[in-house]
Design an enzyme around this catalytic site. Structure first.
Site, mmCIF file in Angstrom:
data_model
loop_
_atom_site.group_PDB
_atom_site.id
_atom_site.type_symbol
_atom_site.label_atom_id
_atom_site.label_comp_id
_atom_site.label_asym_id
_atom_site.label_seq_id
_atom_site.Cartn_x
_atom_site.Cartn_y
_atom_site.Cartn_z
ATOM 1 N N CYS A 19 57.613 -6.856 59.389
ATOM 2 C CA CYS A 19 58.297 -6.757 58.100
ATOM 3 C C CYS A 19 57.296 -6.390 57.007
ATOM 4 O O CYS A 19 56.125 -6.695 57.083
ATOM 5 C CB CYS A 19 58.929 -8.099 57.756
ATOM 6 N N ARG A 53 54.958 0.375 59.244
ATOM 7 C CA ARG A 53 54.822 -0.901 59.963
ATOM 8 C C ARG A 53 55.898 -1.082 61.002
ATOM 9 O O ARG A 53 55.856 -1.996 61.814
ATOM 10 C CB ARG A 53 54.868 -2.064 58.959
ATOM 11 N N TRP A 90 61.795 -6.078 60.485
ATOM 12 C CA TRP A 90 61.650 -5.798 61.928
ATOM 13 C C TRP A 90 62.279 -6.997 62.600
ATOM 14 O O TRP A 90 61.748 -8.106 62.536
ATOM 15 C CB TRP A 90 60.162 -5.671 62.264
ATOM 16 N N ASN A 109 58.495 -12.619 55.744
ATOM 17 C CA ASN A 109 57.847 -12.053 56.921
ATOM 18 C C ASN A 109 57.360 -13.236 57.737
ATOM 19 O O ASN A 109 56.702 -14.125 57.196
ATOM 20 C CB ASN A 109 56.659 -11.174 56.479
ATOM 21 N N GLY A 110 57.732 -13.301 59.028
ATOM 22 C CA GLY A 110 57.317 -14.436 59.870
ATOM 23 C C GLY A 110 58.511 -14.969 60.634
ATOM 24 O O GLY A 110 59.574 -14.354 60.677
ATOM 25 N N GLU A 129 43.467 3.679 77.708
ATOM 26 C CA GLU A 129 43.867 4.051 76.341
ATOM 27 C C GLU A 129 44.724 5.308 76.345
ATOM 28 O O GLU A 129 45.738 5.402 75.660
ATOM 29 C CB GLU A 129 42.624 4.222 75.468
ATOM 30 N N LYS A 169 48.544 5.560 74.922
ATOM 31 C CA LYS A 169 48.962 6.555 73.916
ATOM 32 C C LYS A 169 50.236 7.259 74.379
ATOM 33 O O LYS A 169 51.190 7.409 73.642
ATOM 34 C CB LYS A 169 47.851 7.584 73.685
ATOM 35 N N GLU A 211 53.351 4.829 74.512
ATOM 36 C CA GLU A 211 53.913 4.251 73.280
ATOM 37 C C GLU A 211 54.549 5.295 72.375
ATOM 38 O O GLU A 211 55.376 4.945 71.538
ATOM 39 C CB GLU A 211 52.866 3.450 72.534
ATOM 40 N N HIS A 269 43.451 2.057 96.619
ATOM 41 C CA HIS A 269 43.950 0.704 96.908
ATOM 42 C C HIS A 269 45.391 0.537 96.482
ATOM 43 O O HIS A 269 45.795 -0.538 96.047
ATOM 44 C CB HIS A 269 43.039 -0.323 96.223
ATOM 45 N N LYS A 304 53.328 -1.484 63.618
ATOM 46 C CA LYS A 304 51.915 -1.179 63.456
ATOM 47 C C LYS A 304 51.068 -2.429 63.586
ATOM 48 O O LYS A 304 49.992 -2.397 64.138
ATOM 49 C CB LYS A 304 51.661 -0.537 62.083
HETATM 50 C C1 AGP Z 1 47.863 0.904 69.683
HETATM 51 O O1 AGP Z 1 48.181 2.295 69.629
HETATM 52 C C2 AGP Z 1 49.033 0.049 69.360
HETATM 53 N N1 AGP Z 1 49.587 0.369 68.101
HETATM 54 C C3 AGP Z 1 48.764 -1.432 69.554
HETATM 55 O O2 AGP Z 1 48.438 -1.618 70.918
HETATM 56 C C4 AGP Z 1 47.615 -2.047 68.716
HETATM 57 O O3 AGP Z 1 46.379 -1.534 69.134
HETATM 58 C C5 AGP Z 1 47.628 -3.570 68.945
HETATM 59 O O4 AGP Z 1 48.861 -4.087 68.471
HETATM 60 C C6 AGP Z 1 46.465 -4.290 68.241
HETATM 61 O O5 AGP Z 1 46.572 -4.091 66.866
HETATM 62 P P1 AGP Z 1 45.295 -4.510 65.936
HETATM 63 O O6 AGP Z 1 44.172 -3.610 66.349
HETATM 64 O O7 AGP Z 1 45.752 -4.257 64.539
HETATM 65 O O8 AGP Z 1 44.986 -5.936 66.211
#
Ligand code: AGP
Length: 614
Positions: A2, A27, A74, A102-103, A483, A487, A490, A506, A609
């Protein structure tokens, strides 16, 4: 997560709040709303969907007044509907209250039942409405008193902004576990969930801490602790300028941030490489040389992409500083109970500095007596403030949900930490000087790497319809395989997995078929031939192969021409810098495949985010 923005001042609040919500869109959210006070009249406007839909609604029904609060939601409790959108309100007449939150309020059901037993009717399914109803129920004096009475009843986390016709000049904020930052203007003040929402209005910020309550008017602001004592707070300057958070001439934030990586890496290194000492310098570790020399083990804790950066850091620090390193998912580490070793430091890696699991892992580490550091991008964020010391990335705001420049900046900082720790131990001044020279060439190396963009775009067109993708790398490049897979997952929603290349035998090789491409990270290096044999195994089973290779080697080029279906060439680089160089074509590949699949690159489905809830 949020987003929150409040405004009080001489200007009409609505346009300011809407602009702030647009800056918070990155976000991740599913509904949005505003509440304004026009004198003693409270106006609430809220809609499920994007900010654009709220704006349409406001065109039909403006929300007048020079004081207001706003929110992007959110969903945590209750679906994305107009009724569940924030602000939530309660009460009547000048006893009305509007709240954005938010929370997560963990005991909301109990509280809701108690209020319903008093005859109160709820409109929504949210936990937040319980806060609004409680404050209205207890609004016998002024708004601050009512908020103070309610906060101790709440279990869970909150970043709150509250307004009421009872005190039409006030915005009351309170924080426990979800960030809130005051923005201080000239004759006007702001309250936001993160500094991005303040851009274009002020660069002066005060970060609220847990258990603090604030009261904002147009000309003043106060912060109180849990004992109702006034708190003196230090005013920080947000060092991002408004241009940072715009897309400039890029179609998406993600592409802008991929192209910002050379500059971001320069900023990460600025003032931190010392020729005199052939080492790195950090101003904010807050641990002296003796403490750092006594370090016998390092634990990295992080989530998502930051976890992958931490895995690269493990290779770097063990290679250059000979210190044993463990890397822990923060969501696991926070509940584990490892034996406490006095000479262990815990380093949290986080772009946002607000990830709930990483924050909890940091707090648990401090509870156990470990010195803690944070490698973080957002100045003044909770994790940055609660760690004993740390290193800021200085990468500027990362708006795209998929992390790109933060990853390469984190790896850059971890490389400098490896140099720093190494030069305290086994690295000679000549070795240190060599690393410094290679690090200084990194931004240009990354600029050259970006030249692969057209080739990557062509390859993306070939593979945008696949349903599965495998990524393979060894040693420093195993985390990059993870990584690259993240990418793609997501932002394109394609199932993808990263593996250590040798692990193929394996089990994963059973997945290989004509419809499942495999990407091999195989720049020049001591194990190039080993990865080549893994590639052959995949080719032998009819799997398409994309290879990421070092340019400038005829033998490799000749071999790849016969073996790989597609090759992406990147500049040659020292092995320990190859994670940064090879990550870039994988970022671009995920970006273009997602675009070709019509996905929302900057705001992928289901993602936020910064994951500030557990
Ligand atoms: C990465 O592309 C994602 N958005 C997500 O995995 C992110 O890296 C993760 O939530 C950690 O966020 P932070 O680095 O702000 O702690």
């Amino acid at each position: 997560m949020c987003g929150i923005l409040g405004y009080v001042g001489p200007r009409e609040a609505e346009p300011i709040l809407v602009e702030g919500l647009r800056r918070l869109e990155y976000r991740g959210y599913d509904s949005a709303g505003v509440a304004t006070l026009d004198g003693h009249k409270l106006h609430i406007r809220k809609k499920a969907g994007r900010v654009a839909e709220l704006c349409e609604h406001l065109r039909e029904r403006p929300s007048p007044g020079c004081l207001g609060i706003s929110h992007t939601r959110w969903a945590t409790h209750g679906g994305a509907t107009d009724l569940n959108a924030h602000p939530h309100w309660a009460g009547e007449g000048d006893g009305q209250v509007a709240v954005v939150h938010n929370g997560v309020i963990e005991n909301y059901a109990v509280l809701k039942r108690q209020l319903e037993a008093e005859g109160i009717i709820f409109r929504s399914q949210t936990d937040t409405e319980v806060i609004a109803q409680l404050i209205a129920y207890h609004l016998n004096g002024d708004l601050v008193e009512a908020v103070r009475k309610v906060l101790p009843m709440l279990k869970g986390t909150y970043g709150l902004a509250v307004i009421s016709p009872r005190n039409p000049e006030w915005i009351v904020g309170a924080r426990l576990g979800s960030p809130l930052v005051l923005g201080l203007g000239e004759g006007e003040n702001f309250l936001a969930s993160d500094p991005t929402a303040l851009m274009g209005n002020t660069t002066k910020a005060v970060y609220l801490q847990d258990h603090q309550l604030c009261v904002l008017t147009a000309d003043d602001w106060q912060i109180y602790d849990a004992q109702r004592s006034l708190v003196s707070a230090n005013i920080q300057t947000i060092d991002w300028d408004i241009g940072d958070a715009d897309k400039a001439n890029f179609p998406h934030y993600m592409l802008k941030e991929i192209y910002e990586q050379p500059e971001a890496i320069e900023n990460a290194m600025r003032g931190r490489l010392s020729d005199a000492d052939s080492s790195a310098h950090f101003g904010g570790l807050n641990l002296d040389a003796q403490q750092l020399r006594r370090v016998e083990r390092i634990i990295f804790t992080a989530c998502g992409t930051s976890y992958h950066a931490a895995l690269v850091g493990e290779y770097l620090i063990e290679e250059f500083a000979r210190i044993p390193v463990e890397v822990e998912y923060a969501s696991e580490f926070r509940y584990r109970n490892p034996p406490v070793d006095r000479n262990t430091i815990v380093i949290a890696i986080t772009q946002s500095g607000e990830t709930a699991d990483t924050l909890a892992a940091l707090r648990e580490s401090k509870r156990k007596g470990h010195p803690t550091l944070a490698v973080c991008n957002v100045v003044g964020s909770t994790i940055a403030r609660e760690a004993d010391g740390g290193v800021y990335l200085h990468a500027g705001p990362e708006i795209g949900v998929a992390s790109t420049k933060a990853f390469t900046s984190q790896v850059t900082v971890l490389t400098m930490l490896a140099l720093y720790f190494g030069r305290m131990r086994h690295l000679s001044s000549l070795q240190g000087a060599k690393m410094i020279s290679e690090l200084r060439s990194l931004p240009d190396l990354v600029r050259k790497t970006l030249h692969c963009h057209d080739e990557v775009r062509r390859i993306a067109e070939k593979y945008s319809d696949v349903n599965n993708m495998l990524y393979m790398g060894r040693q420093y490049l195993y985390p990059v395989a993870l990584e690259g897979a993240l990418k793609l997952k997501e932002i394109s929603y394609i199932h993808a997995e990263g593996y250590p290349a040798a692990e193929m035998k394996h089990g994963p090789i059973a997945l290989v078929d004509e419809q499942t491409p495999s990407i091999f990270l195989m720049p020049r290096g001591p194990i190039f031939e080993k990865v080549m044999s893994n590639l052959e195994e995949v080719k032998a089973r009819g799997g398409p192969v994309i290879a990421i290779c070092s340019e400038g080697d005829d033998e490799i080029a000749d071999y790849m021409a016969h073996k790989a279906d597609d090759v992406i060439y990147v500049p040659d680089a020292p092995e320990y810098l190859q994670p940064i160089v090879t990550a870039i074509p994988l970022q671009l590949l995920a970006y273009h495949i997602a675009l070709l699949r019509g996905c929302d690159v900057d705001k992928p489905r289901n993602l936020a985010k910064s994951v500030t809830v557990e």
